[in-house]
Design an enzyme around this catalytic site. Structure first.
Site, short mmCIF file in Angstrom:
data_model
loop_
_atom_site.label_atom_id
_atom_site.label_comp_id
_atom_site.label_asym_id
_atom_site.label_seq_id
_atom_site.Cartn_x
_atom_site.Cartn_y
_atom_site.Cartn_z
CG ASP A 260 -10.55 19.66 24.83
OD1 ASP A 260 -11.11 18.41 24.09
OD2 ASP A 260 -10.85 20.62 24.24
CG ASP B 234 -10.77 21.27 17.63
OD1 ASP B 234 -9.95 21.73 17.07
OD2 ASP B 234 -11.99 21.34 17.24
CG ASP C 92 -11.71 24.84 24.00
OD1 ASP C 92 -11.79 23.27 24.33
OD2 ASP C 92 -12.28 25.06 22.76
MG MG Z 1 -12.08 21.45 22.88
#
Ligand code: MG
Length: 269
Positions: free
Chosen positions: A12, A14, A214
């Site tokens: 991923d 961001d 995250d």
């Molecule tokens: Mg993310």
């Protein structure tokens, strides 16, 4: 999944590799470690408002070299998905931002947008559209009710901006879904399509593939549902408190990519 035998890492963006326009600490070293360890990697982002070229450029600006075929957005995953249908989709009505339309146009589809109803199309694709109107909603509704495949990019209902929270793709899609009376096929995480398209591209095997993210309810949940390894970093949206309160248990947890790189160096030396 054990990171000792990891062969393919789906990553991923961001909160993992960058935070807005700033790279995470240790970013360049992290990719050097992947390279030295022989781990293939791909970027998986739910964002459909930027092209794959824009992500290659973003990584380049941070000193990381990526190929276009390592980038999976809910935009180009839509293209993969529609091409793989039997028969392949050819014509699409799109509710979306200009970059999503560019992505689909470059993939060779005949595109319709705007407020006039075209001839029946093979698919309707809905995502965030800052010029969304009642007339577009009506067109999408009619095409879906006429039998078009209905694709949605990503479910995020809102997202933060410096000016505060604004409506996201999920809010536009909710309107289309309500009018159409049918649920879409979702391209973004945690639904399986994006992971599956990326794995197929690399010929990856579930037992040696992991998702690094995250967000528990998208990145990690989607990976677990498919049965691949899951690696959570605490450099983004999930705090230690969130982790403790969640039912979801990632296979590995690190403070960030710098700590993951250290661990990979240790176990694969
Ligand atoms: Mg993310």
């Amino acid at each position: 999944m054990n990171i000792k035998t990891l062969q393919t890492l789906l990553i991923d963006g961001d909160g993992v590799l960058w935070e807005a326009d700033d790279p995470m600490p240790g970013l360049v070293n992290f990719f050097d470690v992947l390279e030295r360890s022989g781990i293939a990697w791909a970027l998986l982002t739910n964002n459909a408002t930027r092209t794959t070229e824009a992500y290659v450029e973003k990584l380049r600006s941070f000193g990381v070299t990526a190929r276009l075929d390592q980038i999976f957005t809910s935009g180009n995953v839509t293209a993969h998905y529609l091409r793989d249908l039997t028969p392949p989709a050819q014509s699409i009505y799109v509710i979306g931002q200009p970059d999503l339309k560019t992505t689909l146009q470059q993939a060779g589809f005949t595109l319709f947008d705007g407020e006039e109803e075209p001839e029946p199309v093979d698919a309707v694709v809905a995502g965030i559209d800052r010029a969304f109107t009642y007339a577009k909603l009506r067109v999408a509704m009619r095409l879906i009710r006429n039998g078009a495949v209905y694709i949605a990019t990503n479910p995020d209902t809102t997202f933060p901006t410096p000016q505060g929270l604004v409506p996201g793709a999920g809010s536009v899609i909710a309107a289309v879904t309500a009018a159409a009376g049918r649920e879409p096929v979702w391209m973004g995480k945690p639904e399986p399509t994006m992971y599956q398209v990326a794995m197929k591209h690399f010929g990856a095997d579930l037992s040696t593939t992991a998702i690094l993210g995250d967000r528990m309810e998208t990145d990690i949940l989607g990976g677990q549902r498919l049965g691949m390894g899951t690696i959570l970093v605490l450099s983004g949206i999930t705090s230690r408190e969130d982790l403790a309160a969640s039912d979801i248990r990632p296979d590995y947890i690190f403070e960030g990519i710098a700590a993951l790189a250290d661990e990979l160096e240790k176990v694969r030396a």
